[in-house]
Each structure stands twice: as structure tokens, then as C-alpha cells.
Design a protein around this motif. Structure first.
Motif, PDB file in Angstrom:
ATOM      1  N   LEU A 109       1.184  -6.906   5.691  1.00  0.00           N
ATOM      2  CA  LEU A 109       0.039  -6.259   6.325  1.00  0.00           C
ATOM      3  C   LEU A 109      -1.257  -6.966   5.946  1.00  0.00           C
ATOM      4  N   ASP A 110      -2.287  -6.792   6.763  1.00  0.00           N
ATOM      5  CA  ASP A 110      -3.601  -7.362   6.453  1.00  0.00           C
ATOM      6  C   ASP A 110      -4.114  -6.850   5.113  1.00  0.00           C
ATOM      7  N   SER A 111      -3.762  -5.624   4.787  1.00  0.00           N
ATOM      8  CA  SER A 111      -4.265  -4.970   3.580  1.00  0.00           C
ATOM      9  C   SER A 111      -3.332  -5.128   2.376  1.00  0.00           C
ATOM     10  N   ARG A 112      -2.501  -6.134   2.382  1.00  0.00           N
ATOM     11  CA  ARG A 112      -1.480  -6.270   1.329  1.00  0.00           C
ATOM     12  C   ARG A 112      -2.056  -6.302  -0.077  1.00  0.00           C
ATOM     13  N   ASP A 113      -3.286  -6.720  -0.244  1.00  0.00           N
ATOM     14  CA  ASP A 113      -3.887  -6.797  -1.576  1.00  0.00           C
ATOM     15  C   ASP A 113      -4.808  -5.621  -1.879  1.00  0.00           C
ATOM     16  N   VAL A 114      -4.780  -4.611  -1.013  1.00  0.00           N
ATOM     17  CA  VAL A 114      -5.654  -3.449  -1.162  1.00  0.00           C
ATOM     18  C   VAL A 114      -4.773  -2.212  -1.347  1.00  0.00           C
ATOM     19  N   PRO A 115      -5.062  -1.376  -2.347  1.00  0.00           N
ATOM     20  CA  PRO A 115      -4.251  -0.158  -2.518  1.00  0.00           C
ATOM     21  C   PRO A 115      -4.347   0.748  -1.292  1.00  0.00           C
ATOM     22  N   ASP A 116      -3.267   1.473  -1.008  1.00  0.00           N
ATOM     23  CA  ASP A 116      -3.299   2.445   0.082  1.00  0.00           C
ATOM     24  C   ASP A 116      -4.360   3.490  -0.233  1.00  0.00           C
ATOM     25  N   PRO A 117      -5.052   3.981   0.789  1.00  0.00           N
ATOM     26  CA  PRO A 117      -6.099   4.973   0.532  1.00  0.00           C
ATOM     27  C   PRO A 117      -5.512   6.304   0.072  1.00  0.00           C
ATOM     28  N   GLU A 118      -6.207   6.952  -0.830  1.00  0.00           N
ATOM     29  CA  GLU A 118      -5.826   8.293  -1.254  1.00  0.00           C
ATOM     30  C   GLU A 118      -6.565   9.344  -0.440  1.00  0.00           C
ATOM     31  N   LEU A 119      -7.757   8.989   0.032  1.00  0.00           N
ATOM     32  CA  LEU A 119      -8.583   9.895   0.824  1.00  0.00           C
ATOM     33  C   LEU A 119      -9.195   9.109   1.971  1.00  0.00           C
ATOM     34  N   ILE A 120      -9.046   9.620   3.176  1.00  0.00           N
ATOM     35  CA  ILE A 120      -9.707   9.046   4.345  1.00  0.00           C
ATOM     36  C   ILE A 120     -10.687  10.085   4.859  1.00  0.00           C
ATOM     37  N   ILE A 121     -11.946   9.700   4.899  1.00  0.00           N
ATOM     38  CA  ILE A 121     -12.984  10.575   5.418  1.00  0.00           C
ATOM     39  C   ILE A 121     -13.256  10.149   6.853  1.00  0.00           C
ATOM     40  N   ARG A 122     -12.978  11.033   7.785  1.00  0.00           N
ATOM     41  CA  ARG A 122     -13.230  10.738   9.193  1.00  0.00           C
ATOM     42  C   ARG A 122     -14.541  11.413   9.576  1.00  0.00           C
ATOM     43  N   SER A 123     -15.525  10.620   9.830  1.00  0.00           N
ATOM     44  CA  SER A 123     -16.862  11.136  10.113  1.00  0.00           C
ATOM     45  C   SER A 123     -17.104  11.269  11.612  1.00  0.00           C
ATOM     46  N   GLY A 124     -18.242  11.818  11.953  1.00  0.00           N
ATOM     47  CA  GLY A 124     -18.671  11.892  13.342  1.00  0.00           C
ATOM     48  C   GLY A 124     -18.009  12.970  14.171  1.00  0.00           C
ATOM     49  N   GLY A 125     -17.338  13.926  13.530  1.00  0.00           N
ATOM     50  CA  GLY A 125     -16.758  15.039  14.266  1.00  0.00           C
ATOM     51  C   GLY A 125     -15.423  14.766  14.926  1.00  0.00           C
ATOM     52  N   GLU A 126     -14.875  13.590  14.756  1.00  0.00           N
ATOM     53  CA  GLU A 126     -13.570  13.274  15.347  1.00  0.00           C
ATOM     54  C   GLU A 126     -12.458  13.760  14.426  1.00  0.00           C
ATOM     55  N   CYS A 127     -11.389  14.288  14.997  1.00  0.00           N
ATOM     56  CA  CYS A 127     -10.257  14.794  14.215  1.00  0.00           C
ATOM     57  C   CYS A 127      -9.002  14.003  14.551  1.00  0.00           C
ATOM     58  N   ARG A 128      -9.093  12.710  14.348  1.00  0.00           N
ATOM     59  CA  ARG A 128      -7.957  11.813  14.604  1.00  0.00           C
ATOM     60  C   ARG A 128      -8.156  10.545  13.785  1.00  0.00           C
ATOM     61  N   LEU A 129      -7.081   9.775  13.624  1.00  0.00           N
ATOM     62  CA  LEU A 129      -7.160   8.519  12.885  1.00  0.00           C
ATOM     63  C   LEU A 129      -7.637   7.359  13.755  1.00  0.00           C
ATOM     64  N   SER A 130      -7.466   7.476  15.052  1.00  0.00           N
ATOM     65  CA  SER A 130      -7.941   6.450  15.982  1.00  0.00           C
ATOM     66  C   SER A 130      -7.416   5.058  15.654  1.00  0.00           C
ATOM     67  N   ASN A 131      -6.115   4.960  15.370  1.00  0.00           N
ATOM     68  CA  ASN A 131      -5.462   3.668  15.160  1.00  0.00           C
ATOM     69  C   ASN A 131      -5.922   2.984  13.870  1.00  0.00           C
ATOM     70  N   PHE A 132      -6.397   3.778  12.903  1.00  0.00           N
ATOM     71  CA  PHE A 132      -6.949   3.244  11.659  1.00  0.00           C
ATOM     72  C   PHE A 132      -5.935   3.381  10.526  1.00  0.00           C
ATOM     73  N   LEU A 133      -5.551   2.274   9.922  1.00  0.00           N
ATOM     74  CA  LEU A 133      -4.657   2.240   8.754  1.00  0.00           C
ATOM     75  C   LEU A 133      -3.442   3.159   8.925  1.00  0.00           C
ATOM     76  N   LEU A 134      -2.742   3.008  10.034  1.00  0.00           N
ATOM     77  CA  LEU A 134      -1.634   3.903  10.352  1.00  0.00           C
ATOM     78  C   LEU A 134      -0.526   3.865   9.299  1.00  0.00           C
ATOM     79  N   TRP A 135      -0.142   2.703   8.870  1.00  0.00           N
ATOM     80  CA  TRP A 135       0.914   2.562   7.867  1.00  0.00           C
ATOM     81  C   TRP A 135       0.401   3.013   6.504  1.00  0.00           C
TER      82      TRP A 135
END
Length: 123
Positions: free
Chosen positions: A58-84
Motif C-alpha cells: 500500500l502507499d501507506s506501508r510506512d505509516v501506522p494505521d489510523p486509530e481515529l479518523i475525524i470526518r469533518s464538514g458534516g459528511e458521514c462517510r469515508l469517501s474512499n479514504f484509507l479503506l483498508w
């Protein structure tokens, strides 16, 4: 210039929270595309198909998986962001736009995160 200013402000927030906050700015990024490219690389490598091996491509192979994702702007979806990578992340949704986040907003997000019971897929 607006995006550069957003990145600068995000870096300032990250500097004030050493060791507990990492922000990734993803430009022209799509989680599905990332997974497909990683799968192609893994298939071409001849390696065994495991979660660890796919993650290593993955592109993020050297970055730890997120523990918390803050979705701002009132959207309640991941929008294709860091799905794995977001498989076991805690999600927090807020109406506030990211550029308007204050230190108090980050503190509140971390307070809510600390109250959650993390089970990582277990019951």
C-alpha cells in the motif's frame, strides 16, 4: 495557496501534539485505486496473499494505521479514504470544517476517543 496554508496549519497542530497525532494530507488519492495497485504489485511479486503482504504494497506501508479518523464538514462517510487502513479505526463525525478546528476541538475529539471501548473486531 489555500491548500498550502491548510497543510501549514495542519503541521502546526501536529507539532503541538507530538507522539499522539499524525495528519496525512492525501491529494488525488483514492482508497480503491490504492488497493487495486497493491493487489497488482502483490500478484506480480509472487508472494503469498496475506493481509500483511498486501499492506506492505500500500502507499501507506510506512505509516501506522489510523486509530481515529475525524470526518469533518458534516459528511458521514469515508469517501474512499484509507479503506483498508481504517478497518479498526474509530470514526468521529463533526460539522466543523478542518481548517476551522481549534485546539479545543482536537481535545474534544481525543476525549471522545478515550471513552470508546476498542475491540479490534472482537466481541
Amino acid at each position: 495557496p489555500r491548500l498550502q496554508e491548510l497543510i501549514r496549519r495542519t503541521d502546526e497542530i501536529a507539532e503541538r501534539l507530538p507522539g499522539c497525532f499524525q495528519a496525512n494530507v492525501c491529494l488525488n488519492y483514492g482508497g480503491r485505486d490504492e488497493i487495486v495497485r497493491a493487489a497488482r504489485e502483490l500478484a506480480a511479486s509472487g508472494e503469498e496473499w496475506t493481509e500483511e503482504n498486501l499492506s506492505a504494497h500500500l502507499d501507506s506501508r510506512d505509516v501506522p494505521d489510523p486509530e481515529l479518523i475525524i470526518r469533518s464538514g458534516g459528511e458521514c462517510r469515508l469517501s474512499n479514504f484509507l479503506l483498508w487502513q481504517s478497518a479498526y479505526a474509530e470514526l468521529l463525525f463533526t460539522d466543523r470544517l478542518w481548517p476551522d478546528f481549534t485546539e479545543a476541538d482536537i481535545d474534544e475529539a481525543l476525549r471522545q476517543f478515550a471513552q470508546r471501548q476498542r475491540r479490534f473486531g472482537g466481541l
